[in-house]
Design a protein around this motif. Structure first.
Motif, PDB file in Angstrom:
ATOM      1  N   LEU A  13       7.456   0.907   4.243  1.00 54.83           N
ATOM      2  CA  LEU A  13       7.699  -0.285   3.045  1.00 54.83           C
ATOM      3  C   LEU A  13       8.339   0.396   1.257  1.00 54.83           C
ATOM      4  O   LEU A  13       8.819  -0.736   1.042  1.00 54.83           O
ATOM      5  CB  LEU A  13       5.797  -0.258   3.104  1.00 54.83           C
ATOM      6  N   PHE A  14       8.297   1.893   1.874  1.00 59.53           N
ATOM      7  CA  PHE A  14       8.892   1.896   0.082  1.00 59.53           C
ATOM      8  C   PHE A  14      10.685   1.377   0.397  1.00 59.53           C
ATOM      9  O   PHE A  14      11.216   0.964  -0.273  1.00 59.53           O
ATOM     10  CB  PHE A  14       9.457   3.437   0.602  1.00 59.53           C
ATOM     11  N   VAL A  15      11.206   1.100   1.194  1.00 57.66           N
ATOM     12  CA  VAL A  15      12.911   0.933   1.716  1.00 57.66           C
ATOM     13  C   VAL A  15      12.610  -1.026   0.999  1.00 57.66           C
ATOM     14  O   VAL A  15      13.410  -1.307   0.757  1.00 57.66           O
ATOM     15  CB  VAL A  15      13.026   0.523   3.031  1.00 57.66           C
ATOM     16  N   ARG A  16      11.556  -1.327   1.375  1.00 50.31           N
ATOM     17  CA  ARG A  16      11.440  -2.751   1.165  1.00 50.31           C
ATOM     18  C   ARG A  16      10.978  -2.772  -0.867  1.00 50.31           C
ATOM     19  O   ARG A  16      11.361  -3.861  -0.881  1.00 50.31           O
ATOM     20  CB  ARG A  16      10.105  -3.252   1.576  1.00 50.31           C
ATOM     21  N   PHE A  67       9.109  -2.973 -11.498  1.00 46.66           N
ATOM     22  CA  PHE A  67       7.749  -2.474 -10.706  1.00 46.66           C
ATOM     23  C   PHE A  67       6.542  -3.673 -10.423  1.00 46.66           C
ATOM     24  O   PHE A  67       6.319  -3.702  -9.844  1.00 46.66           O
ATOM     25  CB  PHE A  67       7.026  -1.065 -10.926  1.00 46.66           C
ATOM     26  N   LYS A  68       6.491  -4.481 -11.457  1.00 42.79           N
ATOM     27  CA  LYS A  68       6.218  -5.449 -11.319  1.00 42.79           C
ATOM     28  C   LYS A  68       6.592  -6.904 -10.469  1.00 42.79           C
ATOM     29  O   LYS A  68       5.735  -7.174  -9.291  1.00 42.79           O
ATOM     30  CB  LYS A  68       6.246  -6.290 -12.472  1.00 42.79           C
ATOM     31  N   ASN A  69       7.574  -6.794 -10.019  1.00 42.57           N
ATOM     32  CA  ASN A  69       8.005  -7.574  -8.995  1.00 42.57           C
ATOM     33  C   ASN A  69       7.792  -7.001  -8.029  1.00 42.57           C
ATOM     34  O   ASN A  69       7.622  -8.350  -6.896  1.00 42.57           O
ATOM     35  CB  ASN A  69       9.306  -7.635  -8.944  1.00 42.57           C
ATOM     36  N   ILE A  70       7.503  -5.689  -7.769  1.00 45.48           N
ATOM     37  CA  ILE A  70       7.506  -5.380  -6.147  1.00 45.48           C
ATOM     38  C   ILE A  70       6.005  -5.747  -5.898  1.00 45.48           C
ATOM     39  O   ILE A  70       5.135  -5.973  -5.289  1.00 45.48           O
ATOM     40  CB  ILE A  70       7.213  -3.525  -6.529  1.00 45.48           C
ATOM     41  N   LEU A  71       4.983  -5.308  -7.126  1.00 43.12           N
ATOM     42  CA  LEU A  71       3.672  -5.725  -7.109  1.00 43.12           C
ATOM     43  C   LEU A  71       3.269  -7.140  -6.604  1.00 43.12           C
ATOM     44  O   LEU A  71       2.671  -7.280  -5.932  1.00 43.12           O
ATOM     45  CB  LEU A  71       2.547  -5.675  -8.455  1.00 43.12           C
ATOM     46  N   LYS A  72       4.240  -8.158  -7.486  1.00 36.78           N
ATOM     47  CA  LYS A  72       4.233 -10.039  -7.341  1.00 36.78           C
ATOM     48  C   LYS A  72       4.281 -10.394  -6.291  1.00 36.78           C
ATOM     49  O   LYS A  72       3.809 -11.096  -4.977  1.00 36.78           O
ATOM     50  CB  LYS A  72       5.019 -10.479  -7.827  1.00 36.78           C
ATOM     51  N   ARG A  73       4.812  -9.506  -5.018  1.00 38.70           N
ATOM     52  CA  ARG A  73       5.890  -9.820  -3.324  1.00 38.70           C
ATOM     53  C   ARG A  73       5.363  -8.717  -2.841  1.00 38.70           C
ATOM     54  O   ARG A  73       5.632  -9.425  -1.463  1.00 38.70           O
ATOM     55  CB  ARG A  73       7.523  -9.729  -3.998  1.00 38.70           C
ATOM     56  N   GLU A  74       5.367  -7.412  -2.647  1.00 43.45           N
ATOM     57  CA  GLU A  74       4.729  -6.537  -1.836  1.00 43.45           C
ATOM     58  C   GLU A  74       3.170  -6.159  -1.981  1.00 43.45           C
ATOM     59  O   GLU A  74       2.788  -6.044  -0.475  1.00 43.45           O
ATOM     60  CB  GLU A  74       5.756  -5.531  -1.847  1.00 43.45           C
ATOM     61  N   TYR A  75       2.726  -6.576  -2.036  1.00 43.25           N
ATOM     62  CA  TYR A  75       1.123  -6.334  -2.389  1.00 43.25           C
ATOM     63  C   TYR A  75      -0.040  -6.920  -0.809  1.00 43.25           C
ATOM     64  O   TYR A  75      -0.608  -5.855  -0.303  1.00 43.25           O
ATOM     65  CB  TYR A  75      -0.308  -6.895  -3.669  1.00 43.25           C
ATOM     66  N   PRO A  76       0.935  -7.977  -0.510  1.00 40.31           N
ATOM     67  CA  PRO A  76       0.719  -7.970   1.237  1.00 40.31           C
ATOM     68  C   PRO A  76       1.008  -7.277   2.313  1.00 40.31           C
ATOM     69  O   PRO A  76      -0.209  -7.282   2.992  1.00 40.31           O
ATOM     70  CB  PRO A  76       0.442  -9.870   1.271  1.00 40.31           C
ATOM     71  N   SER A  77       2.518  -6.763   1.655  1.00 35.41           N
ATOM     72  CA  SER A  77       2.687  -5.541   3.040  1.00 35.41           C
ATOM     73  C   SER A  77       1.661  -4.469   2.816  1.00 35.41           C
ATOM     74  O   SER A  77       1.228  -3.784   3.697  1.00 35.41           O
ATOM     75  CB  SER A  77       4.102  -5.355   2.752  1.00 35.41           C
ATOM     76  N   LEU A  78       1.022  -3.817   1.602  1.00 34.08           N
ATOM     77  CA  LEU A  78       0.700  -2.544   1.528  1.00 34.08           C
ATOM     78  C   LEU A  78      -0.273  -2.737   2.180  1.00 34.08           C
ATOM     79  O   LEU A  78      -1.580  -2.203   2.695  1.00 34.08           O
ATOM     80  CB  LEU A  78       0.288  -2.234   0.539  1.00 34.08           C
ATOM     81  N   PHE A  79      -1.384  -3.904   1.997  1.00 36.14           N
ATOM     82  CA  PHE A  79      -2.986  -4.319   2.581  1.00 36.14           C
ATOM     83  C   PHE A  79      -3.230  -4.442   4.063  1.00 36.14           C
ATOM     84  O   PHE A  79      -3.715  -4.131   4.819  1.00 36.14           O
ATOM     85  CB  PHE A  79      -3.477  -5.666   1.565  1.00 36.14           C
ATOM     86  N   GLY A  80      -1.125  -5.336   4.670  1.00 32.16           N
ATOM     87  CA  GLY A  80      -1.829  -5.079   5.498  1.00 32.16           C
ATOM     88  C   GLY A  80      -1.366  -4.082   6.722  1.00 32.16           C
ATOM     89  O   GLY A  80      -2.343  -4.370   7.716  1.00 32.16           O
ATOM     90  N   ILE A  81      -0.772  -3.153   6.864  1.00 30.51           N
ATOM     91  CA  ILE A  81      -0.742  -1.649   7.295  1.00 30.51           C
ATOM     92  C   ILE A  81      -1.763  -0.637   7.128  1.00 30.51           C
ATOM     93  O   ILE A  81      -2.231  -0.312   7.787  1.00 30.51           O
ATOM     94  CB  ILE A  81       0.192  -0.933   6.707  1.00 30.51           C
ATOM     95  N   ILE A  82      -2.915  -1.693   5.990  1.00 29.59           N
ATOM     96  CA  ILE A  82      -4.054  -0.698   5.766  1.00 29.59           C
ATOM     97  C   ILE A  82      -5.030  -1.274   6.763  1.00 29.59           C
ATOM     98  O   ILE A  82      -5.710  -0.312   7.485  1.00 29.59           O
ATOM     99  CB  ILE A  82      -4.768  -0.713   4.240  1.00 29.59           C
ATOM    100  N   VAL A  83      -5.177  -2.449   6.983  1.00 28.32           N
ATOM    101  CA  VAL A  83      -5.655  -3.426   7.903  1.00 28.32           C
ATOM    102  C   VAL A  83      -5.624  -2.912   8.909  1.00 28.32           C
ATOM    103  O   VAL A  83      -6.315  -2.365  10.027  1.00 28.32           O
ATOM    104  CB  VAL A  83      -5.910  -4.874   7.812  1.00 28.32           C
ATOM    105  N   VAL A  84      -4.191  -2.805   9.569  1.00 31.89           N
ATOM    106  CA  VAL A  84      -3.675  -2.638  10.656  1.00 31.89           C
ATOM    107  C   VAL A  84      -4.187  -1.585  11.440  1.00 31.89           C
ATOM    108  O   VAL A  84      -4.835  -0.678  12.612  1.00 31.89           O
ATOM    109  CB  VAL A  84      -2.268  -1.953  10.852  1.00 31.89           C
ATOM    110  N   PHE A  85      -4.217  -0.628  10.479  1.00 27.48           N
ATOM    111  CA  PHE A  85      -4.667   1.097  11.053  1.00 27.48           C
ATOM    112  C   PHE A  85      -5.614   1.419  10.747  1.00 27.48           C
ATOM    113  O   PHE A  85      -6.597   2.299  11.459  1.00 27.48           O
ATOM    114  CB  PHE A  85      -3.618   2.495   9.683  1.00 27.48           C
ATOM    115  N   THR A  86      -6.761   1.071   9.622  1.00 25.90           N
ATOM    116  CA  THR A  86      -8.380   1.081   9.703  1.00 25.90           C
ATOM    117  C   THR A  86      -8.613   0.245  11.408  1.00 25.90           C
ATOM    118  O   THR A  86      -9.599   0.704  11.591  1.00 25.90           O
ATOM    119  CB  THR A  86      -8.263   0.035   8.589  1.00 25.90           C
ATOM    120  N   LEU A  87      -8.032  -0.674  11.988  1.00 29.39           N
ATOM    121  CA  LEU A  87      -8.412  -1.552  13.121  1.00 29.39           C
ATOM    122  C   LEU A  87      -7.831  -1.008  13.945  1.00 29.39           C
ATOM    123  O   LEU A  87      -8.810  -0.578  15.010  1.00 29.39           O
ATOM    124  CB  LEU A  87      -7.118  -2.922  13.309  1.00 29.39           C
ATOM    125  N   PHE A  88      -6.932  -0.157  14.088  1.00 34.69           N
ATOM    126  CA  PHE A  88      -6.501   0.876  15.025  1.00 34.69           C
ATOM    127  C   PHE A  88      -7.421   2.137  15.665  1.00 34.69           C
ATOM    128  O   PHE A  88      -7.535   2.439  16.666  1.00 34.69           O
ATOM    129  CB  PHE A  88      -4.976   1.254  14.424  1.00 34.69           C
TER     130      PHE A  88
END
Length: 253
Positions: free
Chosen positions: A61-64, A178-199
């Motif tokens: 995610l940091f690289v993205r 940082f605004k551009n990151i929030l606008k475009r990458e917020y689904p990515s952070l939530f996605g990995i949180i969902v995946v690891f919670t599910l796991f």
């Protein structure tokens, strides 16, 4: 059809569906996860391993985010219908590697794979990722070569496709957004949180079956509340801002 056109056709097809590779990786991993015992045979120890794997995803995610933070408009996007590029971005991270978003994706999805602690599965994932994204990168570069000609070739001769060369970094023209990151990458952070919670929930369910005899709620631990709760709050808040305001709009991004 000549092989070069066939590879380009395959790459463009996979390009349109590239957002679905996380689902394929998740399904494969979930197939094996019920048989994966706790690391160290205790939930707390296993949680440390889970968080370590989560950190690997955060590297991706940091690289993205580093890529998106300097990206101008109509580059490094999530477009799926067709190739889009108004220019070749040759500075910043693009002076080190030609496909930084895919490098980020590799580590993003590698995190859940590492939860399984299975070397053969990790090797299968790596091969699957390579075959999948090789076609996509081919199609993207086929498009860029036809559109930009010698400008693209000069850049491609200097910069590797996937394994970064950390020499010769060129400072980007645009400032970090940082605004551009929030606008475009917020689904990515939530996605990995969902995946690891599910796991984690799946492992608790199968490794501690006595907990879910009386109620499924018994497998929900404080870790899930804070971890998933933060992710959900962040996702909903950011999505509301993106969809209803222009607070995260940045000119030229």
């Amino acid at each position: 059809m000549a092989l070069i056109e066939e590879l380009n056709q395959q790459g463009n097809f996979l390009f349109r569906w590239r957002s679905y590779i996380p689902g394929a990786v998740l399904v494969m991993a979930l197939t094996f996860l019920p048989s994966v015992a706790y690391f160290g045979k205790f939930y707390k120890t296993n949680l440390y391993w889970l968080l370590g794997s989560f950190f690997v995803s955060l590297i991706g995610l940091f690289v993205r985010c580093f890529t998106i933070g300097y990206a101008p408009a109509r580059t490094s996007g999530r477009n799926t219908k067709q190739q889009i590029a108004d220019e070749i971005n040759q500075k910043g991270i693009y002076s080190l590697v030609r496909h930084p978003l895919y490098v980020g994706n590799f580590f993003l999805y590698l995190g859940p794979v590492l939860v399984l602690r299975d070397l053969p599965f990790a090797l299968v994932y790596t091969m699957f990722f390579y075959l999948y994204y090789e076609r996509i990168m081919f199609a993207e570069e086929f498009f860029l070569r036809n559109k930009f000609g010698e400008v693209y070739l000069s850049w491609a001769n200097r910069v590797p496709a996937f394994v970064p060369n950390f020499k010769g970094y060129v400072k980007p023209d645009l400032s970090f957004s940082f605004k551009n990151i929030l606008k475009r990458e917020y689904p990515s952070l939530f996605g990995i949180i969902v995946v690891f919670t599910l796991f984690d929930l799946v492992q608790v369910y199968f490794q501690e079956p006595y907990l879910h005899v009386s109620s499924i709620a018994n497998i929900w631990k404080p870790f899930h509340t804070y971890f998933f709760g933060f992710g959900l709050f962040f996702y909903l808040t950011t999505r509301l801002i993106v969809k209803t305001t222009k607070l995260l709009e940045v000119e030229g991004r």
